[in-house]
Design an enzyme around this catalytic site. Sequence first.
Site, PDB file in Angstrom:
ATOM      1  N   ARG A  59       0.824  -1.207   0.000  1.00 16.78           N
ATOM      2  CA  ARG A  59       0.000   0.000   0.000  1.00 16.78           C
ATOM      3  C   ARG A  59       0.860   1.260   0.000  1.00 16.78           C
ATOM      4  O   ARG A  59       0.407   2.327  -0.401  1.00 16.78           O
ATOM      5  CB  ARG A  59      -0.984  -0.011   1.191  1.00 16.78           C
ATOM      6  CG  ARG A  59      -2.036   1.094   1.075  1.00 16.78           C
ATOM      7  CD  ARG A  59      -3.212   0.965   2.031  1.00 16.78           C
ATOM      8  NE  ARG A  59      -4.144   2.085   1.816  1.00 16.78           N
ATOM      9  CZ  ARG A  59      -5.396   2.111   2.210  1.00 16.78           C
ATOM     10  NH1 ARG A  59      -5.920   1.098   2.847  1.00 16.78           N
ATOM     11  NH2 ARG A  59      -6.163   3.172   1.973  1.00 16.78           N
ATOM     12  N   HIS A 104       4.366  11.511  -2.904  1.00 18.83           N
ATOM     13  CA  HIS A 104       3.843  12.143  -1.691  1.00 18.83           C
ATOM     14  C   HIS A 104       4.916  12.566  -0.689  1.00 18.83           C
ATOM     15  O   HIS A 104       4.639  13.407   0.166  1.00 18.83           O
ATOM     16  CB  HIS A 104       2.830  11.228  -1.000  1.00 18.83           C
ATOM     17  CG  HIS A 104       1.498  11.169  -1.708  1.00 18.83           C
ATOM     18  ND1 HIS A 104       1.356  10.715  -2.994  1.00 18.83           N
ATOM     19  CD2 HIS A 104       0.249  11.522  -1.308  1.00 18.83           C
ATOM     20  CE1 HIS A 104       0.080  10.778  -3.351  1.00 18.83           C
ATOM     21  NE2 HIS A 104      -0.618  11.259  -2.350  1.00 18.83           N
TER      22      HIS A 104
HETATM   23  N1  LIG Z   1      -8.768   8.621   2.934  1.00 10.39           N
HETATM   24  C1  LIG Z   1      -7.893   8.536   1.959  1.00 10.39           C
HETATM   25  O1  LIG Z   1      -7.452   7.451   1.560  1.00 10.39           O
HETATM   26  C2  LIG Z   1      -7.435   9.795   1.297  1.00 10.39           C
HETATM   27  C3  LIG Z   1      -6.676   9.730   0.135  1.00 10.39           C
HETATM   28  C4  LIG Z   1      -6.306  10.926  -0.491  1.00 10.39           C
HETATM   29  C5  LIG Z   1      -6.709  12.130   0.057  1.00 10.39           C
HETATM   30  N2  LIG Z   1      -7.437  12.160   1.191  1.00 10.39           N
HETATM   31  C6  LIG Z   1      -7.914  13.413   1.774  1.00 10.39           C
HETATM   32  O2  LIG Z   1      -8.796  14.004   0.832  1.00 10.39           O
HETATM   33  C7  LIG Z   1      -8.814  15.404   1.042  1.00 10.39           C
HETATM   34  C8  LIG Z   1      -8.701  16.093  -0.299  1.00 10.39           C
HETATM   35  O3  LIG Z   1      -9.820  15.722  -1.064  1.00 10.39           O
HETATM   36  P1  LIG Z   1     -10.428  16.687  -2.194  1.00 10.39           P
HETATM   37  O4  LIG Z   1      -9.350  17.126  -3.103  1.00 10.39           O
HETATM   38  O5  LIG Z   1     -11.627  16.010  -2.742  1.00 10.39           O
HETATM   39  O6  LIG Z   1     -10.740  17.977  -1.357  1.00 10.39           O
HETATM   40  P2  LIG Z   1     -12.028  18.613  -0.672  1.00 10.39           P
HETATM   41  O7  LIG Z   1     -12.930  17.602  -0.112  1.00 10.39           O
HETATM   42  O8  LIG Z   1     -11.501  19.654   0.220  1.00 10.39           O
HETATM   43  O9  LIG Z   1     -12.767  19.295  -1.923  1.00 10.39           O
HETATM   44  C9  LIG Z   1     -12.086  20.261  -2.675  1.00 10.39           C
HETATM   45  C10 LIG Z   1     -12.955  21.496  -2.916  1.00 10.39           C
HETATM   46  O10 LIG Z   1     -13.927  21.168  -3.900  1.00 10.39           O
HETATM   47  C11 LIG Z   1     -15.229  21.532  -3.417  1.00 10.39           C
HETATM   48  N3  LIG Z   1     -16.138  20.594  -4.056  1.00 10.39           N
HETATM   49  C12 LIG Z   1     -16.258  19.271  -3.797  1.00 10.39           C
HETATM   50  N4  LIG Z   1     -17.092  18.708  -4.698  1.00 10.39           N
HETATM   51  C13 LIG Z   1     -17.518  19.697  -5.509  1.00 10.39           C
HETATM   52  C14 LIG Z   1     -18.385  19.727  -6.637  1.00 10.39           C
HETATM   53  N5  LIG Z   1     -18.922  18.633  -7.139  1.00 10.39           N
HETATM   54  N6  LIG Z   1     -18.611  20.937  -7.215  1.00 10.39           N
HETATM   55  C15 LIG Z   1     -18.012  22.058  -6.749  1.00 10.39           C
HETATM   56  N7  LIG Z   1     -17.158  22.091  -5.713  1.00 10.39           N
HETATM   57  C16 LIG Z   1     -16.922  20.910  -5.105  1.00 10.39           C
HETATM   58  C17 LIG Z   1     -15.131  21.444  -1.918  1.00 10.39           C
HETATM   59  O11 LIG Z   1     -16.077  22.270  -1.293  1.00 10.39           O
HETATM   60  C18 LIG Z   1     -13.707  21.982  -1.683  1.00 10.39           C
HETATM   61  O12 LIG Z   1     -13.720  23.383  -1.699  1.00 10.39           O
HETATM   62  C19 LIG Z   1      -7.668  15.731   1.978  1.00 10.39           C
HETATM   63  O13 LIG Z   1      -8.195  15.994   3.253  1.00 10.39           O
HETATM   64  C20 LIG Z   1      -6.849  14.449   1.996  1.00 10.39           C
HETATM   65  O14 LIG Z   1      -6.194  14.258   3.224  1.00 10.39           O
HETATM   66  C21 LIG Z   1      -7.813  11.015   1.815  1.00 10.39           C
END
Ligand SMILES: NC(=O)c1ccc[n+]([C@@H]2O[C@H](COP(=O)([O-])OP(=O)(O)OC[C@H]3O[C@@H](n4cnc5c(N)ncnc54)[C@H](O)[C@@H]3O)[C@@H](O)[C@H]2O)c1
Length: 355
Positions: free
Chosen positions: A235, A242
């Site tokens: 994994r 990163h």
């Molecule tokens: N759990 C895991 O395995 C894993 C893996 C990678 C990243 N992450 C986490 O994921 C997060 C990043 O995810 P992200 O990039 O999706 O960010 P996010 O959830 O912050 O979303 C990014 C932005 O897009 C907006 N948004 C979301 N969907 C939208 C839509 N359909 N239309 C318009 N705006 C929209 C949100 O309001 C936000 O401003 C981080 O916290 C990171 O740590 C977790």
Amino acid sequence: MKLETTYKSNNYPIIVEHQAIDHLHQFIKDYEDVVLVVDEHVNHNWHELLDFITSENNAHKLIIPSGETTKTLSFYEKTIESLLAKQLTRDTCLVAVGGGAAGDFTGFLAATLLRGVDFIQVPTTILAHDSSVGGKVGINSKHGKNLIGAFYRPKAVIYDLNFLETLPYTEILSGYAEVYKHALLNDITSVKNIETQYPNKQALASLKDIEYFLFKGIETKLNIIVQDEKESNVRKYLNLGHTFGHAVEYQFKIPHGHAVMIGIIYQFIVSNIILSTHFDISHYIQYLKALNYPLDVIHSLEFDSLYELMLKDKKNDQQGVQMVLLNAIGNPQVKHVDKATLSQAFDILSSHFEK
Ligand SMILES: NC(=O)c1ccc[n+]([C@@H]2O[C@H](COP(=O)([O-])OP(=O)(O)OC[C@H]3O[C@@H](n4cnc5c(N)ncnc54)[C@H](O)[C@@H]3O)[C@@H](O)[C@H]2O)c1
């Protein structure tokens, strides 16, 4: 398109298609209580649809702030207390509607509410093709990102690609880094295909045929996580880009995927130094420029502070920094990299951006 995890038990379906949201009802209809936990921007753009789902299923809707502001202990406390005030039973399902932040937060709420209630991921960003699969959930600590959390599988991932229509280009770029990373972990054909499909900003912004590449990305991640759910070996490959990327993200607060793309270039340079590979760095930089990644941040990077941050990477051991490197496209390995090599790679990266 539908995938299913292949663990020994407790598997879950991953439905990836336009209008996938129509499947949600069948997954939530039998719970006593259902709470949709919705990112505020998603709610702003999609409230009619979400209100319809809420009323059709007699569900609650909880709107949460967008992004990392939601992944804090204080917001977690406020939210879990408000859910407990509703006197929910363990026959409750939380539905995360949003990007990775909403998914991580809601998953952690579900893992801890009454010692665990069910949850479903409804990802709405490109990046969330990655974060919604694999069961890592959590929030941030003042000591770093995602340090408070759990491995907690969702009951289903329902990825309705219609949500991507309202995603700003900067977020498309952020998510694309993880899609591209999955192609690099796959094979050379996957990389050629994706670069041909999305040669520039205009093509990527159109998101034409994105379902195919998201599906491939999820498939790649699934193949890895079913072998190693808790990240004791393979994994770790998912951390390609990163080590350096997280350091840049942490220092400059730029979107995750923008930083990961820079980390991917840096990793190619390190591979060329210590694995004697011949990755064409100029090609990758030109590609990121064609997609319009904001790369100006590279002029502000400074090795010593980034090195300090890389020393905190979770993959490290007592021998120092460990990075995921590519022996070739589709052939990753985790390797120790000494400070002199990291510094040399940094100088090479910077030299590509000298005016
Ligand atoms: N759990 C895991 O395995 C894993 C893996 C990678 C990243 N992450 C986490 O994921 C997060 C990043 O995810 P992200 O990039 O999706 O960010 P996010 O959830 O912050 O979303 C990014 C932005 O897009 C907006 N948004 C979301 N969907 C939208 C839509 N359909 N239309 C318009 N705006 C929209 C949100 O309001 C936000 O401003 C981080 O916290 C990171 O740590 C977790």
